[in-house]
Design a protein around this motif. Structure first.
Motif, PDB file in Angstrom:
ATOM      1  N   ALA A 262       0.828  -1.206   0.000  1.00 41.13           N
ATOM      2  CA  ALA A 262       0.000   0.000   0.000  1.00 41.13           C
ATOM      3  C   ALA A 262       0.863   1.256   0.000  1.00 41.13           C
ATOM      4  O   ALA A 262       0.569   2.227  -0.721  1.00 41.13           O
ATOM      5  N   SER A 263       1.939   1.256   0.784  1.00 39.96           N
ATOM      6  CA  SER A 263       2.810   2.429   0.855  1.00 39.96           C
ATOM      7  C   SER A 263       3.537   2.665  -0.464  1.00 39.96           C
ATOM      8  O   SER A 263       3.729   3.807  -0.880  1.00 39.96           O
ATOM      9  N   SER A 264       3.941   1.578  -1.117  1.00 36.75           N
ATOM     10  CA  SER A 264       4.588   1.717  -2.425  1.00 36.75           C
ATOM     11  C   SER A 264       3.622   2.292  -3.448  1.00 36.75           C
ATOM     12  O   SER A 264       3.969   3.209  -4.206  1.00 36.75           O
ATOM     13  N   THR A 265       2.399   1.778  -3.468  1.00 31.96           N
ATOM     14  CA  THR A 265       1.384   2.293  -4.396  1.00 31.96           C
ATOM     15  C   THR A 265       1.141   3.776  -4.140  1.00 31.96           C
ATOM     16  O   THR A 265       1.078   4.583  -5.083  1.00 31.96           O
TER      17      THR A 265
ATOM     18  N   GLY B 233      -1.681  -7.096  -6.254  1.00 24.79           N
ATOM     19  CA  GLY B 233      -1.108  -5.890  -5.679  1.00 24.79           C
ATOM     20  C   GLY B 233       0.393  -5.829  -5.805  1.00 24.79           C
ATOM     21  O   GLY B 233       0.985  -4.749  -5.817  1.00 24.79           O
ATOM     22  N   GLY B 234       1.033  -6.990  -5.917  1.00 22.55           N
ATOM     23  CA  GLY B 234       2.475  -7.023  -6.117  1.00 22.55           C
ATOM     24  C   GLY B 234       2.904  -6.358  -7.398  1.00 22.55           C
ATOM     25  O   GLY B 234       4.032  -5.855  -7.512  1.00 22.55           O
ATOM     26  N   ALA B 235       2.014  -6.318  -8.400  1.00 22.21           N
ATOM     27  CA  ALA B 235       2.283  -5.615  -9.648  1.00 22.21           C
ATOM     28  C   ALA B 235       1.867  -4.155  -9.554  1.00 22.21           C
ATOM     29  O   ALA B 235       2.605  -3.253  -9.954  1.00 22.21           O
TER      30      ALA B 235
ATOM     31  N   LEU C 253       3.213  -5.193 -22.909  1.00 17.92           N
ATOM     32  CA  LEU C 253       3.627  -5.921 -24.101  1.00 17.92           C
ATOM     33  C   LEU C 253       2.436  -6.724 -24.623  1.00 17.92           C
ATOM     34  O   LEU C 253       1.548  -7.116 -23.869  1.00 17.92           O
ATOM     35  N   GLU C 254       2.447  -6.970 -25.901  1.00 20.16           N
ATOM     36  CA  GLU C 254       1.300  -7.542 -26.608  1.00 20.16           C
ATOM     37  C   GLU C 254       0.789  -8.834 -25.986  1.00 20.16           C
ATOM     38  O   GLU C 254      -0.429  -9.063 -25.914  1.00 20.16           O
ATOM     39  N   HIS C 255       1.687  -9.690 -25.530  1.00 21.59           N
ATOM     40  CA  HIS C 255       1.277 -10.985 -24.985  1.00 21.59           C
ATOM     41  C   HIS C 255       1.521 -11.079 -23.479  1.00 21.59           C
ATOM     42  O   HIS C 255       1.687 -12.179 -22.936  1.00 21.59           O
ATOM     43  N   SER C 256       1.528  -9.944 -22.795  1.00 15.04           N
ATOM     44  CA  SER C 256       1.610  -9.950 -21.337  1.00 15.04           C
ATOM     45  C   SER C 256       0.199 -10.008 -20.753  1.00 15.04           C
ATOM     46  O   SER C 256      -0.795  -9.858 -21.476  1.00 15.04           O
ATOM     47  N   VAL C 257       0.107 -10.229 -19.449  1.00 11.70           N
ATOM     48  CA  VAL C 257      -1.198 -10.304 -18.774  1.00 11.70           C
ATOM     49  C   VAL C 257      -1.130  -9.485 -17.488  1.00 11.70           C
ATOM     50  O   VAL C 257      -0.063  -9.322 -16.892  1.00 11.70           O
ATOM     51  N   TYR C 258      -2.294  -9.003 -17.046  1.00 10.93           N
ATOM     52  CA  TYR C 258      -2.368  -8.119 -15.878  1.00 10.93           C
ATOM     53  C   TYR C 258      -3.703  -8.396 -15.204  1.00 10.93           C
ATOM     54  O   TYR C 258      -4.755  -8.248 -15.827  1.00 10.93           O
ATOM     55  N   SER C 259      -3.659  -8.821 -13.938  1.00 10.79           N
ATOM     56  CA  SER C 259      -4.910  -9.231 -13.302  1.00 10.79           C
ATOM     57  C   SER C 259      -4.809  -9.139 -11.789  1.00 10.79           C
ATOM     58  O   SER C 259      -3.718  -9.098 -11.213  1.00 10.79           O
ATOM     59  N   VAL C 260      -5.966  -9.143 -11.139  1.00  8.58           N
ATOM     60  CA  VAL C 260      -6.021  -9.042  -9.689  1.00  8.58           C
ATOM     61  C   VAL C 260      -5.606 -10.344  -9.013  1.00  8.58           C
ATOM     62  O   VAL C 260      -5.222 -10.357  -7.846  1.00  8.58           O
ATOM     63  N   ILE C 261      -5.655 -11.435  -9.751  1.00 13.95           N
ATOM     64  CA  ILE C 261      -5.273 -12.753  -9.243  1.00 13.95           C
ATOM     65  C   ILE C 261      -4.911 -13.621 -10.443  1.00 13.95           C
ATOM     66  O   ILE C 261      -5.375 -13.369 -11.556  1.00 13.95           O
ATOM     67  N   SER C 262      -4.085 -14.626 -10.234  1.00 13.59           N
ATOM     68  CA  SER C 262      -3.730 -15.517 -11.337  1.00 13.59           C
ATOM     69  C   SER C 262      -4.937 -16.349 -11.745  1.00 13.59           C
ATOM     70  O   SER C 262      -5.853 -16.574 -10.940  1.00 13.59           O
ATOM     71  N   PRO C 263      -4.983 -16.815 -12.992  1.00 10.23           N
ATOM     72  CA  PRO C 263      -6.086 -17.686 -13.401  1.00 10.23           C
ATOM     73  C   PRO C 263      -6.214 -18.922 -12.519  1.00 10.23           C
ATOM     74  O   PRO C 263      -7.326 -19.335 -12.174  1.00 10.23           O
ATOM     75  N   GLU C 264      -5.070 -19.494 -12.106  1.00  6.85           N
ATOM     76  CA  GLU C 264      -5.118 -20.665 -11.229  1.00  6.85           C
ATOM     77  C   GLU C 264      -5.684 -20.305  -9.863  1.00  6.85           C
ATOM     78  O   GLU C 264      -6.463 -21.068  -9.278  1.00  6.85           O
ATOM     79  N   GLY C 265      -5.299 -19.136  -9.345  1.00  5.93           N
ATOM     80  CA  GLY C 265      -5.821 -18.697  -8.055  1.00  5.93           C
ATOM     81  C   GLY C 265      -7.309 -18.452  -8.109  1.00  5.93           C
ATOM     82  O   GLY C 265      -8.051 -18.825  -7.187  1.00  5.93           O
TER      83      GLY C 265
END
Length: 324
Positions: free
Chosen positions: A178-181, A202-204, A216-228
């Motif tokens: 939170a402090s970093s954000t 949040g780590g991202a 990047l074109e084939h990167s991903v960005y999400s609140v949780i991993s698909p497996e999670g």
């Protein structure tokens, strides 16, 4: 040696045939040159078609590819005078987040990013890019330094998420994120953030609250991993029963193209045909161009304007979420 993903098996077979024929290329009596040309054309078309129609789950696999360029690849090829700085001045060093001043194509910047490692030993050393609290506190320290010297900040994000271990929680993982954000949101210097692989949770976000956010074109960005996500919604953590991670990836809309349409990011940086892992040098050059352009666009703004624009950018995302 090239590593193929599951969905690339047809391509692996074709390129395997090409390699076998190339071993015979010197024998003119066999006349393999024409066959090699035909197979190369077929493989090229298949590569193009495959990567033009990737599912969100397939993009996740590409984003995690072991030969995809990592933070040190970008610093080695894109910068000079990179001086990594260690420690958070409170507990210790965290090797999952690296950073320090550098010259990016001649211009001074503060460069910060996740490093996953490239082999077993380095992956363990860098904790697979999963930072502990001291990593985020080091990032805060580096942004403070950037403000002191008037350096723009460039971050390269590539993490499955912050490290969830007991020690990290005991040392204040949530507070550090939170402090970093908050520090990034309030920094009075230009910030350009790039999701170069995985942007997990949040780590991202802790390194991605920038004035310009690129993917990047084939990167991903999400609140949780698909497996999670699958483990929560379908109790599929260990792959018991039907694997729901691909369904979760589709539902969460985690691709760069999705997030550009949603207004979460500002630009998609094209990757070489077949993904960044097939031509890391070309990927580094393309990303360098995109970062320089983004920094140029922010160059004329005052500290107050940069903070206000950043604040409005993220408030707008929240408003869209409430309205949509």
């Amino acid at each position: 040696m090239r590593t193929y993903l599951d969905f690339e098996k047809p391509l692996a077979e074709l390129e395997g045939q090409i390699d076998e024929l190339r071993a015979l290329e010197g024998d003119e009596q066999l006349g393999v040159n024409d066959e090699i040309t035909k197979l190369e054309e077929k493989a090229g078309k298949l590569l193009n078609t495959t990567y033009a129609n990737l599912s969100r789950w397939q993009k996740t696999q590409v984003a995690r590819h072991q030969h995809r360029p990592h933070f040190r690849d970008y610093t080695d090829r894109l910068t000079t005078d990179f001086t990594p700085l260690a420690g958070d001045r409170a507990f210790g060093e965290d090797a999952a987040i690296l950073g320090g001043p550098a010259r990016l194509r001649g211009r001074p910047v503060m460069l910060i990013g996740h490093e996953k490692g490239t082999d077993t030993q380095s992956r363990i050393a860098h904790n697979f890019g999963m930072a502990r609290p001291e990593g985020y506190r080091k990032a805060i320290r580096l942004v403070d330094m950037a403000e002191r010297f008037g350096l723009p900040v460039v971050t390269l994000v590539d993490t499955p998420g912050a490290y969830p271990g007991l020690g990290a929680e005991e040392r204040g993982q949530a507070e550090a994120i939170a402090s970093s954000t908050a520090k990034f949101l309030g920094a009075r210097v230009p910030i350009v953030s790039v999701i170069v692989g995985e942007g997990g949770s949040g780590g991202a976000v802790a390194l991605a609250a920038g004035n310009r956010v690129l993917m990047l074109e084939h990167s991903v960005y999400s609140v949780i991993s698909p497996e999670g996500c699958a483990s929560i919604l379908w109790k599929d953590a260990q792959g018991k029963g039907e694997n729901k991670a691909p369904d979760a990836a589709e539902s969460m809309r985690i691709s760069a193209q999705d997030l550009l349409a949603l207004g979460v990011i500002d630009e998609v940086v094209e990757e070489p045909e077949g993904g960044a892992h097939r031509d890391p040098a070309a990927m580094v050059e393309a990303l360098g161009d995109a970062i320089v352009n983004a920094l140029d666009a922010l160059g004329g703004l005052s500290g107050e304007d940069l903070v206000a624009a950043r604040r409005e950018k993220f408030l707008k995302i929240g408003r869209q979420g409430l309205n949509g």
